[in-house]
Design a protein around this motif. Structure first.
Motif, mmCIF file in Angstrom:
data_model
loop_
_atom_site.group_PDB
_atom_site.id
_atom_site.type_symbol
_atom_site.label_atom_id
_atom_site.label_comp_id
_atom_site.label_asym_id
_atom_site.label_seq_id
_atom_site.Cartn_x
_atom_site.Cartn_y
_atom_site.Cartn_z
ATOM 1 N N LEU A 142 20.668 160.657 50.092
ATOM 2 C CA LEU A 142 20.055 159.851 49.039
ATOM 3 C C LEU A 142 21.026 159.560 47.907
ATOM 4 C CD1 LEU A 142 16.584 161.600 48.882
ATOM 5 C CD2 LEU A 142 17.058 159.325 49.747
ATOM 6 N N TRP A 202 21.055 156.336 45.466
ATOM 7 C CA TRP A 202 20.547 156.354 44.097
ATOM 8 C C TRP A 202 21.479 157.012 43.093
ATOM 9 C CZ3 TRP A 202 19.841 160.880 41.487
ATOM 10 C CH2 TRP A 202 19.639 162.047 42.225
ATOM 11 N N ARG A 203 22.504 157.709 43.545
ATOM 12 C CA ARG A 203 23.411 158.360 42.597
ATOM 13 C C ARG A 203 24.739 157.631 42.485
ATOM 14 N NH1 ARG A 203 23.699 163.332 40.106
ATOM 15 N NH2 ARG A 203 25.788 164.011 39.534
ATOM 16 N N TYR A 247 24.461 154.256 40.792
ATOM 17 C CA TYR A 247 24.135 154.483 39.377
ATOM 18 C C TYR A 247 25.363 154.902 38.588
ATOM 19 C CZ TYR A 247 22.717 157.395 35.427
ATOM 20 O OH TYR A 247 22.630 157.975 34.207
ATOM 21 N N ILE A 301 12.452 164.088 46.041
ATOM 22 C CA ILE A 301 12.837 162.679 46.180
ATOM 23 C C ILE A 301 12.393 162.152 47.542
ATOM 24 C CG2 ILE A 301 14.774 161.065 46.101
ATOM 25 C CD1 ILE A 301 16.271 163.190 44.455
ATOM 26 N N SER A 333 9.817 159.038 48.327
ATOM 27 C CA SER A 333 10.050 158.013 49.349
ATOM 28 C C SER A 333 8.865 157.926 50.305
ATOM 29 C CB SER A 333 11.329 158.334 50.132
ATOM 30 O OG SER A 333 12.447 158.425 49.268
ATOM 31 N N TRP A 372 6.536 152.370 39.060
ATOM 32 C CA TRP A 372 7.298 153.613 39.239
ATOM 33 C C TRP A 372 6.877 154.676 38.229
ATOM 34 C CZ3 TRP A 372 9.866 157.008 41.780
ATOM 35 C CH2 TRP A 372 10.774 157.875 41.164
ATOM 36 N N VAL A 426 23.078 147.458 46.329
ATOM 37 C CA VAL A 426 22.407 147.690 45.042
ATOM 38 C C VAL A 426 22.845 146.671 43.996
ATOM 39 C CG1 VAL A 426 22.230 149.292 43.108
ATOM 40 C CG2 VAL A 426 21.982 150.128 45.442
ATOM 41 N N THR A 466 17.082 158.389 39.512
ATOM 42 C CA THR A 466 16.504 157.948 40.779
ATOM 43 C C THR A 466 15.772 156.622 40.655
ATOM 44 O OG1 THR A 466 14.562 159.254 40.253
ATOM 45 C CG2 THR A 466 16.232 160.294 41.622
ATOM 46 N N LEU A 478 16.853 153.895 39.979
ATOM 47 C CA LEU A 478 17.674 152.796 40.477
ATOM 48 C C LEU A 478 17.176 152.331 41.841
ATOM 49 C CD1 LEU A 478 20.176 151.005 40.136
ATOM 50 C CD2 LEU A 478 21.497 152.789 41.245
ATOM 51 N N ALA A 479 16.940 153.270 42.743
ATOM 52 C CA ALA A 479 16.486 152.888 44.079
ATOM 53 C C ALA A 479 15.043 152.427 44.061
ATOM 54 C CB ALA A 479 16.648 154.073 45.038
ATOM 55 N N LEU A 503 15.261 155.759 53.470
ATOM 56 C CA LEU A 503 15.430 156.796 52.452
ATOM 57 C C LEU A 503 14.968 158.155 52.968
ATOM 58 C CD1 LEU A 503 14.415 155.286 48.985
ATOM 59 C CD2 LEU A 503 16.671 155.515 50.001
#
Length: 729
Positions: A81, A85-86, A89, A161, A165, A207, A352, A439, A441-442, A467
């Motif tokens: 992941l 998402w990391r 970012y 996480i 998902s 979210w 992304v 997180t 971001l995703a 994911l």
């Protein structure tokens, strides 16, 4: 009936002096007998055999079914992941393309060399992280325990996480998608759009409010979010079922979980490049801000991501590698997996940033329309003169370029009273510079994109299934980094330990599915692994290079690989990597002291994020996470330093094996060699079975590391022992 030592000596002499030619000719006939043969070295105080108590069947150490399965397992562990998402970012936060430079440098300086080191020691010693470092020196056994603690902390929030998902995956089977539009609120007089959603966006609102139902601060627990609690339970059940048989069960899942994400990422990249504004996002990614590279924080975060990406210090790499054959080319594996991971991160980042460019373009268009309406109102009210507006400007179909032209003119003419007009500069770059935190971001960027795709539910199902697969691949390695060392060290049943570990982790993980749970995820992500991982990897480097000896380690590599590794690794391991790691450790501590730790809280009234410092109890938790993660190192060191535990089980002097596997390290091999067979005294040793051939490495003879049938025989086992003259037998 027991025989005397002279008879034993004569029969063993006849067995050992048998020629290699005879051994080769008898390969097929003795194969079954060879499989049943064993050489064990025991002491009288402890009986450490690799069998379950009360069982007559030996519990063999599992092995990979194929090299492909092993590579996919390592790729699945490293590509997780964080790549979605990391890494993107951090790219967005640290200057786009500029972040790729320190990341690639650190990958070459510390990433690949240390990844190679962990693969090699795991494959050489064939133990989990605790057994590996205990084998090198019992005083360093705490390194393995520290790795287990870090793995446990990371597993706690990482599976959350996966739970998120799963929630989005379950909500994707409907059209339109639930995050497509802002919800409407009805009262007695009229219907209006939810204010929190109107101030942000539909995906952002979904979210924070629908999925997390987030509170406004860390201190406001808000109770459990039952939707996420059920998803977390489902995630741990999936992990438990996949890991309950170790690599025998999880290895087969790797074929799908490791390859499926690449299919989805490529599909998303092709679709993303067709979106309006995607080029702006990709251009932003590849435009480096070189001044940011000078900040220690960028290098510190890049090093942290290298550790997270490759799994350095976790113990999962060592655990997976310990199931390999001794002659496996782990150098090739290290380079291959490292670059697959890097290019996967770049691929995910391209996707992304293409989506972010598309999203920024939509937000910018809304900004232009809203501010153009303000300008028209100001013109009607007489606050602005029509003469300052260029004649070619048409406010009914104004472009972003035309708006910026009008904006600049008004700013120059109305310089003193410009702020009171309330106009905003609508620049795509401003939107791209607004990094979506953590997180989100995703779960915000991708969900925004999928609402504009044809057949959006299909894309949403595919993405969140990807994911889940990415997360599970990493979780398998993380849990393996906990289970394997404990099973190897304490000889407990793997099935029972796996179930207990997953149950305990689920109940502790309930703190992450509170309404304030997202803030705890941020806390654990920042403090449970960053500094402890740096310290663990530094100690690993010192243990191999200083305690074990780099020259001896290089010889072991030559013996395993069949060739001498490049001197590049010699200098990296001995000088460069330790120095760089120490610099990063100091920089991390200094940075932590200069900037008070905190988190970004979601404020419902303004629909924006606001930085909050951790309360006092939060600071205590942060410090406790770091201390607990590294505490096993000094504890184990002092226990062995003060001789509170016998060091014999971890001695480096000798090793005992069974069927090509290390099973213990007794201290004393001196005395009558007949006692080497099952640790019995000469009077108790039964007559040797002539069907069980013993291969041994003799002084001055060619190295015979494997049995004729290509599997590891007793020759390999004896190769690491001091040569014994035949007269001793």
């Amino acid at each position: 009936m027991p025989k005397n030592s002279k008879v034993v000596k004569r029969e063993l002499d006849d067995e050992v002096i048998e020629s290699v030619k005879d051994l080769l000719s008898n390969e097929d006939s003795s194969d079954d007998a060879f499989k049943k043969s064993e050489l064990m070295v025991d002491d009288q105080e402890e009986k450490d055999v690799d069998v379950e108590e009360g069982s007559d069947v030996e519990d063999e150490r599992p092995a990979w079914n194929s090299k492909l399965q092993y590579i996919l397992a390592q790729v699945g562990f490293s590509v997780g992941l964080g790549n979605v998402w990391r890494f993107p970012y951090l790219c967005q936060k640290n200057g786009g393309g500029a972040y790729l430079v320190p990341y690639l440098i650190l990958l070459l300086i510390i990433g690949i060399p240390l990844f190679f080191l962990e693969l090699a020691v795991g494959q050489r010693i064939r133990r989990g992280s605790i057994g590996v470092w205990n084998y090198i020196s019992p005083k360093l056994g705490g390194i393995g325990f520290a790795s287990c603690v870090v793995c446990f902390f990371v597993a706690l929030y990482y599976n959350v996480i996966i739970g998120w998902s799963l929630f989005y995956f379950s909500q994707s089977f409907q059209h339109p998608l639930p995050w497509d539009q802002c919800p409407l609120v009805k009262n007695s007089s009229h219907t209006f759009v939810e204010p929190e959603c109107e101030k942000s966006s539909a995906t952002t609102y979904y979210w924070y409010r629908e999925a997390l139902n987030i509170s406004s601060s860390l201190s406001e627990s808000g109770g459990l979010n039952w939707k996420m609690t059920i998803c977390l339970l489902a995630a741990w059940v999936m992990v438990c079922l996949a890991m309950i048989k170790g690599i025998q069960s999880s290895g087969k899942i790797m074929y799908f979980s490791s390859l499926f994400p690449y299919v989805v990422l490529l599909c998303f990249l092709i679709r993303g490049l067709l979106l309006n504004g995607s080029v702006d996002g990709i251009r932003h990614m590849f435009t480096p801000k070189l001044e940011i590279m000078l900040e220690p924080k960028v290098w510190r975060e890049a090093a942290t991501q290298v550790f997270f990406a490759l799994g350095l210090g976790f113990g999962g790499v060592i655990a997976f590698s310990s199931y390999n054959k001794r002659d496996n080319n782990c150098h090739f594996d290290a380079v291959l997996v490292s670059f697959i991971n890097f290019f996967t991160s770049v691929l995910a980042t391209l996707v992304v940033f293409a989506v972010l460019g598309f999203k920024a373009n939509i937000i910018n268009e809304k900004c232009v329309i809203q501010n153009s309406e303000k300008i028209l109102k100001l013109l009607k009210m007489g606050n602005l003169s029509q003469d300052m507006i260029p004649h070619h400007i048409n406010f009914s179909s104004i472009t972003a370029e035309d708006y910026n032209l009008v904006y600049d003119i008004i700013q120059k003419v109305k310089e003193e009273e410009f702020d009171s007009l309330g106009l905003k500069s609508c620049q795509i770059e401003d939107e791209l510079n607004k990094a979506v935190q953590g997180t989100g971001l995703a779960f915000i960027a991708f969900t925004e994109a999928m609402t504009h795709f044809p057949a959006s539910p299909f894309w949403s199902v595919m993405f969140f299934l990807m994911l889940v697969n990415l997360g599970l691949g990493s979780m398998f390695g993380t849990i393996e980094g906990i289970i394997t060392p404990i099973v190897d060290t304490f000889k407990v049943r793997k099935e029972i330990l796996t179930v207990i570990c997953c149950l305990v982790a689920f109940f502790i993980g309930l703190i992450f599915v509170q309404r304030s749970g997202n803030y705890f995820v941020t806390m654990f992500d920042d403090y449970s692994a960053t500094l402890p991982l740096l310290i663990v990897v530094i100690l690993e480097n010192i243990a191999v290079i200083r305690i074990y000896g780099i020259d001896k380690f290089m010889e072991d590599l030559k013996d395993m690989l069949g060739f001498s590794p490049s001197q590049y690794y010699y200098y990296m391991w001995k000088y460069v990597s330790p120095f760089v790691l120490l610099c990063l450790l100091v920089a991390s501590i200094v940075q932590m002291g200069l900037s008070p730790p905190g988190y970004n809280a979601w404020i419902e009234d303004t629909a924006t994020e606001e930085f909050h410092s951790y309360p006092t109890w939060g600071m205590i938790v942060c410090i406790s996470l770091m201390v607990l993660a590294i505490l096993p190192v000094p504890i184990v060191f002092m226990v062995h330093r003060c001789n509170l535990i016998d060091d014999s089980s971890g001695s480096l002097a000798s090793v005992s094996y069974k069927r090509g596997r290390i099973i213990k390290e007794p201290v004393n091999l001196e005395g009558d060699s007949t006692s080497l067979i099952h640790g019995k005294s000469p009077s108790e040793v039964p007559s040797p079975n002539f069907g069980k051939n013993i291969y041994r490495k003799q002084t001055g003879s060619p190295t015979l590391d494997t049995a004729p049938n290509g599997r590891y025989g007793i020759g390999y086992l004896m190769a690491d022992m001091p040569d014994m003259p035949e007269s001793d037998l």
